[in-house]
Design an enzyme around this catalytic site. Structure first.
Site, mmCIF file in Angstrom:
data_model
loop_
_atom_site.group_PDB
_atom_site.id
_atom_site.type_symbol
_atom_site.label_atom_id
_atom_site.label_comp_id
_atom_site.label_asym_id
_atom_site.label_seq_id
_atom_site.Cartn_x
_atom_site.Cartn_y
_atom_site.Cartn_z
ATOM 1 N N GLY A 20 0.810 -1.222 0.000
ATOM 2 C CA GLY A 20 0.000 0.000 0.000
ATOM 3 C C GLY A 20 0.838 1.264 0.000
ATOM 4 O O GLY A 20 1.961 1.297 -0.499
ATOM 5 N N TYR A 21 0.270 2.316 0.602
ATOM 6 C CA TYR A 21 0.914 3.632 0.617
ATOM 7 C C TYR A 21 2.243 3.638 1.370
ATOM 8 O O TYR A 21 3.093 4.469 1.107
ATOM 9 C CB TYR A 21 -0.019 4.662 1.260
ATOM 10 C CG TYR A 21 -1.001 5.254 0.279
ATOM 11 C CD1 TYR A 21 -0.661 6.378 -0.474
ATOM 12 C CD2 TYR A 21 -2.260 4.700 0.084
ATOM 13 C CE1 TYR A 21 -1.542 6.925 -1.383
ATOM 14 C CE2 TYR A 21 -3.149 5.234 -0.827
ATOM 15 C CZ TYR A 21 -2.790 6.358 -1.558
ATOM 16 O OH TYR A 21 -3.662 6.897 -2.471
ATOM 17 N N GLY A 55 4.148 0.469 2.315
ATOM 18 C CA GLY A 55 5.033 -0.589 1.848
ATOM 19 C C GLY A 55 5.641 -0.312 0.482
ATOM 20 O O GLY A 55 6.859 -0.428 0.290
ATOM 21 N N ASN A 67 -2.921 -3.428 7.038
ATOM 22 C CA ASN A 67 -3.915 -2.515 7.618
ATOM 23 C C ASN A 67 -4.066 -2.714 9.112
ATOM 24 O O ASN A 67 -4.069 -3.852 9.601
ATOM 25 C CB ASN A 67 -5.296 -2.775 6.990
ATOM 26 C CG ASN A 67 -5.395 -2.175 5.617
ATOM 27 O OD1 ASN A 67 -4.408 -1.688 5.093
ATOM 28 N ND2 ASN A 67 -6.580 -2.194 5.043
ATOM 29 N N PHE A 124 0.377 15.281 17.937
ATOM 30 C CA PHE A 124 0.865 16.661 18.042
ATOM 31 C C PHE A 124 0.572 17.446 16.751
ATOM 32 O O PHE A 124 0.193 18.609 16.794
ATOM 33 C CB PHE A 124 2.379 16.689 18.304
ATOM 34 C CG PHE A 124 2.764 16.484 19.744
ATOM 35 C CD1 PHE A 124 2.136 15.524 20.522
ATOM 36 C CD2 PHE A 124 3.771 17.237 20.319
ATOM 37 C CE1 PHE A 124 2.494 15.319 21.854
ATOM 38 C CE2 PHE A 124 4.143 17.050 21.647
ATOM 39 C CZ PHE A 124 3.505 16.092 22.421
ATOM 40 N N CYS A 136 -4.091 8.467 9.024
ATOM 41 C CA CYS A 136 -3.441 8.284 10.319
ATOM 42 C C CYS A 136 -3.968 9.152 11.454
ATOM 43 O O CYS A 136 -4.118 8.675 12.562
ATOM 44 C CB CYS A 136 -1.937 8.534 10.197
ATOM 45 S SG CYS A 136 -1.098 7.144 9.456
ATOM 46 N N LYS A 182 -7.248 8.080 13.295
ATOM 47 C CA LYS A 182 -7.090 6.702 13.767
ATOM 48 C C LYS A 182 -6.089 6.634 14.922
ATOM 49 O O LYS A 182 -6.329 5.985 15.941
ATOM 50 C CB LYS A 182 -6.614 5.850 12.585
ATOM 51 C CG LYS A 182 -6.635 4.374 12.840
ATOM 52 C CD LYS A 182 -6.416 3.609 11.558
ATOM 53 C CE LYS A 182 -4.955 3.577 11.177
ATOM 54 N NZ LYS A 182 -4.699 2.639 10.078
ATOM 55 N N PHE A 211 -7.652 14.127 0.404
ATOM 56 C CA PHE A 211 -7.537 14.823 1.693
ATOM 57 C C PHE A 211 -6.494 15.933 1.670
ATOM 58 O O PHE A 211 -6.494 16.823 2.503
ATOM 59 C CB PHE A 211 -7.307 13.833 2.842
ATOM 60 C CG PHE A 211 -5.881 13.394 3.036
ATOM 61 C CD1 PHE A 211 -5.033 14.083 3.901
ATOM 62 C CD2 PHE A 211 -5.385 12.261 2.393
ATOM 63 C CE1 PHE A 211 -3.726 13.660 4.100
ATOM 64 C CE2 PHE A 211 -4.081 11.834 2.580
ATOM 65 C CZ PHE A 211 -3.250 12.542 3.436
#
Length: 480
Positions: free
Chosen positions: A10-11, A13, A87, A222, A272, A275, A334
């Protein structure tokens, strides 16, 4: 020859392994995934993800020391170092639903590694995982080890989509967490040696396992907190006539604070931030720290508030209804320079407008119609579960059309919402757009992309987040 295998194409790996292959010609790197279509795309001309610079890197290495395969067990059993980049979605049911990470895919990866391993392995956590995952993985591997030595390392990624290749070429830091045992130190050194091919020694930090895992969650919390902070101030700016861009610029000049991540917007997205913060909240609650949990929860609340505030502003400005009106949405990803739509604020904004029966026309240079329709049909937290578990009705949302041209999207529209800061939106011919729209013509700039003054001169009624309000909007309360 050192052999590296990465589970998950994915994004994280895909780009990470491509750069390791490029920078370490003496290492063989294989990326494996159960998705045949994804692996075919990695082996084809049209890569499955859009990331500036990625094409070049893959083309230089593919077939030489970078390979993509669905033969997972073969490559896992041959590898010396196994990166796990699967995931870790938010649980949608059961204990911790809506907050805790679902480690199903991690656990099955660990069991498969234990099954097929015939030699000692270093297993590297690459996906974002909750603190103490390594311990769980270690237990599964050691209880199924058949005398093989497994060392678990945490090596969180700190990539920003849109700049991932540059981030990999020149990282702020590479973080490696491991056990403080002789075997653990040796494994840390082995991974350090891989990165040392191109990353300066002083940027490779080593910690214990828990510190590495928590550093990832803390860094994202943060960053998200900075965005929520400036967005909270943007609401106050609109109420008082201050300008959020000027306030952020003045604040960012303080060297202790710095200028980055201080742009007010319609809200943060990406796979991220939300989540990881929910994960942090759950871990705090489990460890009896409700005050800390509530503190981080507020970062998410402000983000949700910003999105609903934007929708309310659109509806209240347009005579308190958008029913039957065409609203053009420019940008669905996004953020710019990525085709990723996970947790994009555009989903909530579109759903809010659809709730008021608007007709929506969407244009994004990198996001397909199928993806947009799927995102709008999906329940919260479903986006990170495998595609075959996601709703597959491409025409789920009848009031939504997707076009491949900004002018087509805005033609005949009553209002335009800019939801992604693509550079091309700065240079559109807004005069042409104005002429093709219904009057009064509205622009709601959720990313502060356009110059409100210039647009007002053309004739638009303009709302820019955190900027002094257009006289038209001053009498329109936007609080639901």
């Amino acid at each position: 020859m050192v052999k590296i295998c990465c589970l998950g194409a994915g994004y994280v790996g895909g780009p990470t392994m491509a750069v390791i292959a490029l920078k370490c010609p003496s290492i063989e790197v294989v990326v494996v995934d159960i998705s045949v279509t994804r692996i075919s795309a990695w082996n084809g001309d049209q890569l499955p993800i859009y990331e500036p610079g990625l094409d070049d890197v893959v083309k230089q290495c593919r077939g030489r020391n970078l390979f993509f395969s669905t033969d997972i067990e073969k490559h896992v059993s041959e590898a010396d170092i196994i990166f796990v980049s699967v995931n870790t979605p938010t649980k949608t049911r059961g204990l911790g639903a809506g907050k805790a990470a679902d480690l199903t895919y991690w656990e099955s990866a660990a069991r498969m590694i234990a099954d097929v391993a015939r030699s000692d392995k270093i297993v590297v956590e690459k996906s974002t995982v909750p603190v103490k995952t390594a311990e769980a993985i270690e237990k599964i591997l050691t209880h199924n080890s058949k005398g093989i030595d497994f060392q678990i390392l945490s090596n969180p990624e700190f990539l920003a989509e849109g700049t991932a290749i540059q981030d990999l070429f020149n990282p702020d830091r590479v973080l490696i967490g491991g056990r403080e045992t002789p075997g653990g130190r040796k494994a840390v050194q082995a991974l350090k040696d891989v990165y040392a091919n191109w990353v300066p020694e002083d940027r490779i930090l080593t910690t214990n396992l828990w510190s590495a895992e928590l550093s990832k969650l803390a860094a994202n919390a943060f960053l998200a907190q900075r965005i929520s902070s400036v967005n909270a101030i943007s609401a106050l700016c609109e109420a008082t006539g201050a300008n959020a861009s000027e306030v952020a610029y003045a604040v960012g000049k303080d060297t202790r604070i710095g200028p980055r991540f201080l742009n007010s917007s319609v809200g943060f997205g990406g796979s991220c931030f939300q989540k990881d913060i929910l994960n942090l909240v759950y871990i705090c609650e489990c460890n009896g720290l409700p005050e800390v949990a509530n503190y981080w929860k507020q970062v998410i609340k402000i983000n949700d508030y910003q999105k609903s505030r934007f929708v309310n502003r659109v509806v209240s400005s347009m005579f308190n209804t958008v029913a039957g009106k065409k609203i053009a949405v420019l940008g669905f990803a996004f953020k710019k320079d990525t085709g990723d739509t996970r947790e994009t604020p555009a989903i909530d904004v579109c759903k809010g407008l659809l709730g008021d029966k608007a007709r929506i026309s969407i244009y994004d240079p990198q996001v397909t119609e199928d993806q947009i329709q799927r995102d709008l049909a999906m329940n919260k937290f479903d986006w990170d579960h495998p595609v075959h578990l996601q709703p597959m009705s491409p025409t789920a949302v009848k009031q939504v059309t997707v076009t491949w041209d900004a002018y087509e999207a805005t033609k005949g529209a009553h209002g335009v919402c800019i939801l992604t800061e693509w550079d091309e939106f700065k240079s559109l011919d807004y005069k042409k757009i104005y002429e093709s729209m219904q009057k009064p013509a509205f622009v709601f700039d959720g990313r502060n992309v356009v110059d409100p003054q210039k647009l007002r001169e053309i004739g638009f009624i303009v709302y820019s987040i955190g900027k002094p309000l257009d006289p038209w909007l001053k009498d329109m309360p936007a609080v639901a």
